[in-house]
Motif scaffolding. Structure first.
Motif, PDB file in Angstrom:
ATOM      1  N   ILE A 100       0.858  -1.186   0.000  1.00  0.00           N
ATOM      2  CA  ILE A 100       0.000   0.000   0.000  1.00  0.00           C
ATOM      3  C   ILE A 100       0.888   1.229   0.000  1.00  0.00           C
ATOM      4  O   ILE A 100       1.842   1.317   0.778  1.00  0.00           O
ATOM      5  CB  ILE A 100      -0.928   0.034   1.238  1.00  0.00           C
ATOM      6  N   THR A 101       0.572   2.181  -0.872  1.00  0.00           N
ATOM      7  CA  THR A 101       1.268   3.464  -0.859  1.00  0.00           C
ATOM      8  C   THR A 101       0.240   4.569  -0.660  1.00  0.00           C
ATOM      9  O   THR A 101      -0.842   4.528  -1.235  1.00  0.00           O
ATOM     10  CB  THR A 101       2.054   3.716  -2.161  1.00  0.00           C
ATOM     11  N   VAL A 102       0.601   5.528   0.168  1.00  0.00           N
ATOM     12  CA  VAL A 102      -0.231   6.703   0.402  1.00  0.00           C
ATOM     13  C   VAL A 102       0.616   7.912   0.039  1.00  0.00           C
ATOM     14  O   VAL A 102       1.667   8.144   0.639  1.00  0.00           O
ATOM     15  CB  VAL A 102      -0.689   6.789   1.873  1.00  0.00           C
ATOM     16  N   ASN A 103       0.169   8.663  -0.971  1.00  0.00           N
ATOM     17  CA  ASN A 103       0.924   9.812  -1.486  1.00  0.00           C
ATOM     18  C   ASN A 103       2.375   9.424  -1.805  1.00  0.00           C
ATOM     19  O   ASN A 103       3.320  10.076  -1.394  1.00  0.00           O
ATOM     20  CB  ASN A 103       0.892  10.983  -0.514  1.00  0.00           C
ATOM     21  N   ASN A 104       2.524   8.327  -2.524  1.00  0.00           N
ATOM     22  CA  ASN A 104       3.828   7.791  -2.948  1.00  0.00           C
ATOM     23  C   ASN A 104       4.731   7.404  -1.787  1.00  0.00           C
ATOM     24  O   ASN A 104       5.946   7.328  -1.932  1.00  0.00           O
ATOM     25  CB  ASN A 104       4.550   8.775  -3.880  1.00  0.00           C
ATOM     26  N   GLN A 105       4.179   7.174  -0.631  1.00  0.00           N
ATOM     27  CA  GLN A 105       4.932   6.734   0.538  1.00  0.00           C
ATOM     28  C   GLN A 105       4.430   5.338   0.912  1.00  0.00           C
ATOM     29  O   GLN A 105       3.257   5.136   1.179  1.00  0.00           O
ATOM     30  CB  GLN A 105       4.703   7.709   1.701  1.00  0.00           C
ATOM     31  N   THR A 106       5.323   4.365   0.930  1.00  0.00           N
ATOM     32  CA  THR A 106       4.937   2.996   1.247  1.00  0.00           C
ATOM     33  C   THR A 106       4.651   2.869   2.737  1.00  0.00           C
ATOM     34  O   THR A 106       5.403   3.366   3.563  1.00  0.00           O
ATOM     35  CB  THR A 106       6.067   2.021   0.850  1.00  0.00           C
ATOM     36  N   VAL A 107       3.546   2.205   3.052  1.00  0.00           N
ATOM     37  CA  VAL A 107       3.184   1.973   4.446  1.00  0.00           C
ATOM     38  C   VAL A 107       3.149   0.471   4.688  1.00  0.00           C
ATOM     39  O   VAL A 107       3.033  -0.322   3.761  1.00  0.00           O
ATOM     40  CB  VAL A 107       1.820   2.604   4.813  1.00  0.00           C
ATOM     41  N   ASN A 108       3.237   0.090   5.948  1.00  0.00           N
ATOM     42  CA  ASN A 108       3.172  -1.314   6.322  1.00  0.00           C
ATOM     43  C   ASN A 108       1.726  -1.768   6.179  1.00  0.00           C
ATOM     44  O   ASN A 108       0.882  -1.442   6.994  1.00  0.00           O
ATOM     45  CB  ASN A 108       3.674  -1.511   7.750  1.00  0.00           C
ATOM     46  N   TYR A 109       1.458  -2.517   5.120  1.00  0.00           N
ATOM     47  CA  TYR A 109       0.073  -2.870   4.827  1.00  0.00           C
ATOM     48  C   TYR A 109      -0.524  -3.828   5.847  1.00  0.00           C
ATOM     49  O   TYR A 109      -1.733  -3.918   5.961  1.00  0.00           O
ATOM     50  CB  TYR A 109      -0.071  -3.427   3.411  1.00  0.00           C
ATOM     51  N   LYS A 110       0.277  -4.516   6.608  1.00  0.00           N
ATOM     52  CA  LYS A 110      -0.272  -5.423   7.614  1.00  0.00           C
ATOM     53  C   LYS A 110      -0.922  -4.647   8.764  1.00  0.00           C
ATOM     54  O   LYS A 110      -1.841  -5.129   9.404  1.00  0.00           O
ATOM     55  CB  LYS A 110       0.809  -6.362   8.123  1.00  0.00           C
ATOM     56  N   GLN A 111      -0.439  -3.433   9.006  1.00  0.00           N
ATOM     57  CA  GLN A 111      -1.058  -2.589  10.034  1.00  0.00           C
ATOM     58  C   GLN A 111      -2.327  -1.917   9.513  1.00  0.00           C
ATOM     59  O   GLN A 111      -3.141  -1.441  10.289  1.00  0.00           O
ATOM     60  CB  GLN A 111      -0.082  -1.517  10.499  1.00  0.00           C
ATOM     61  N   TYR A 112      -2.471  -1.869   8.199  1.00  0.00           N
ATOM     62  CA  TYR A 112      -3.594  -1.152   7.594  1.00  0.00           C
ATOM     63  C   TYR A 112      -4.555  -2.105   6.896  1.00  0.00           C
ATOM     64  O   TYR A 112      -5.143  -1.777   5.882  1.00  0.00           O
ATOM     65  CB  TYR A 112      -3.080  -0.114   6.591  1.00  0.00           C
ATOM     66  N   ASN A 113      -4.742  -3.296   7.451  1.00  0.00           N
ATOM     67  CA  ASN A 113      -5.605  -4.260   6.786  1.00  0.00           C
ATOM     68  C   ASN A 113      -7.071  -3.812   6.746  1.00  0.00           C
ATOM     69  O   ASN A 113      -7.804  -4.195   5.861  1.00  0.00           O
ATOM     70  CB  ASN A 113      -5.478  -5.651   7.407  1.00  0.00           C
ATOM     71  N   LYS A 114      -7.516  -2.994   7.648  1.00  0.00           N
ATOM     72  CA  LYS A 114      -8.895  -2.489   7.626  1.00  0.00           C
ATOM     73  C   LYS A 114      -9.075  -1.367   6.603  1.00  0.00           C
ATOM     74  O   LYS A 114     -10.190  -1.081   6.177  1.00  0.00           O
ATOM     75  CB  LYS A 114      -9.314  -1.978   9.007  1.00  0.00           C
ATOM     76  N   LEU A 115      -7.977  -0.738   6.192  1.00  0.00           N
ATOM     77  CA  LEU A 115      -8.060   0.371   5.241  1.00  0.00           C
ATOM     78  C   LEU A 115      -8.675  -0.087   3.924  1.00  0.00           C
ATOM     79  O   LEU A 115      -9.576   0.561   3.394  1.00  0.00           O
ATOM     80  CB  LEU A 115      -6.673   0.967   4.994  1.00  0.00           C
ATOM     81  N   PHE A 116      -8.219  -1.209   3.398  1.00  0.00           N
ATOM     82  CA  PHE A 116      -8.734  -1.684   2.119  1.00  0.00           C
ATOM     83  C   PHE A 116     -10.215  -2.030   2.226  1.00  0.00           C
ATOM     84  O   PHE A 116     -10.990  -1.737   1.314  1.00  0.00           O
ATOM     85  CB  PHE A 116      -7.923  -2.884   1.643  1.00  0.00           C
ATOM     86  N   GLU A 117     -10.623  -2.607   3.336  1.00  0.00           N
ATOM     87  CA  GLU A 117     -12.042  -2.924   3.518  1.00  0.00           C
ATOM     88  C   GLU A 117     -12.884  -1.649   3.562  1.00  0.00           C
ATOM     89  O   GLU A 117     -13.983  -1.608   3.030  1.00  0.00           O
ATOM     90  CB  GLU A 117     -12.248  -3.751   4.795  1.00  0.00           C
ATOM     91  N   GLU A 118     -12.355  -0.607   4.198  1.00  0.00           N
ATOM     92  CA  GLU A 118     -13.087   0.664   4.242  1.00  0.00           C
ATOM     93  C   GLU A 118     -13.138   1.323   2.867  1.00  0.00           C
ATOM     94  O   GLU A 118     -14.144   1.915   2.494  1.00  0.00           O
ATOM     95  CB  GLU A 118     -12.438   1.626   5.252  1.00  0.00           C
ATOM     96  N   LEU A 119     -12.060   1.202   2.105  1.00  0.00           N
ATOM     97  CA  LEU A 119     -12.041   1.783   0.768  1.00  0.00           C
ATOM     98  C   LEU A 119     -12.998   1.053  -0.172  1.00  0.00           C
ATOM     99  O   LEU A 119     -13.543   1.648  -1.095  1.00  0.00           O
ATOM    100  CB  LEU A 119     -10.623   1.750   0.192  1.00  0.00           C
ATOM    101  N   LYS A 120     -13.185  -0.225   0.059  1.00  0.00           N
ATOM    102  CA  LYS A 120     -14.079  -1.006  -0.800  1.00  0.00           C
ATOM    103  C   LYS A 120     -15.542  -0.702  -0.533  1.00  0.00           C
ATOM    104  O   LYS A 120     -16.388  -0.972  -1.382  1.00  0.00           O
ATOM    105  CB  LYS A 120     -13.822  -2.501  -0.594  1.00  0.00           C
ATOM    106  N   SER A 121     -15.853  -0.139   0.618  1.00  0.00           N
ATOM    107  CA  SER A 121     -17.239   0.188   0.939  1.00  0.00           C
ATOM    108  C   SER A 121     -17.774   1.143  -0.124  1.00  0.00           C
ATOM    109  O   SER A 121     -17.147   2.137  -0.455  1.00  0.00           O
ATOM    110  CB  SER A 121     -17.296   0.840   2.318  1.00  0.00           C
TER     111      SER A 121
END
Length: 156
Positions: A69-90
């Motif tokens: 996962i990248t946010v504003n071209n900055q890579t983030v630890n996607y394992k900490q943000y596993n709920k982010l993708f579910e929220e984006l899919k809503s």
């Protein structure tokens, strides 16, 4: 999602008005405008079918397939943000009236199958708006999801 349905209604009304204008002409064969009308309408509905398939592909992706996962071209630890993708899919569509943008984020989610892109607007008057960007670059406002603001504020 609402923009897809709005376009269907606009094209249907436009083609119907055009059909009625052409059908009233005495010089044109009676069946010819109906054939053209049918071809154009079916062609557009096929295009809409592809847009809906693309739109729904976001909802079918599993987070276990995420590789980054990248946010504003900055890579983030996607394992900490596993709920982010579910929220984006809503994709509960809400009507948006003239949002005033405070901050803009670009989120890219890399999966094993493909890359998903989102544009997030943090606004003064509408909360957090989520835009899905399909493979051809077209944007769809999907929802107003204020939970995403929590994730974005924690990105350093």
């Amino acid at each position: 999602m609402g923009s897809i349905y709005t376009r269907i209604i606009f094209v249907f009304i436009f083609l119907t008005i055009l059909l009625s204008a052409v059908a009233r002409q005495k010089k044109v064969n009676f069946y010819f405008p109906f054939i053209i009308y049918g071809i154009l309408l079916i062609g557009y509905l096929i295009k809409v079918g592809y847009d809906l398939k693309e739109y729904n592909s976001y909802n079918q992706e599993m987070f276990s397939n995420v590789t980054g996962i990248t946010v504003n071209n900055q890579t983030v630890n996607y394992k900490q943000y596993n709920k982010l993708f579910e929220e984006l899919k809503s994709d509960e569509f809400t009507w948006v009236n003239h949002p005033i943008k405070k901050k803009e984020y670009w989120i890219t989610i890399h999966t094993k199958q493909r890359t998903y892109q989102f544009k997030i607007w943090e606004t003064y008057n509408q909360g957090v708006l989520v835009y899905r960007i399909n493979e051809s670059g077209k944007e769809f406002v999907t929802n107003r999801n204020d939970k995403i603001g929590y994730f974005l504020n924690n990105v350093k």
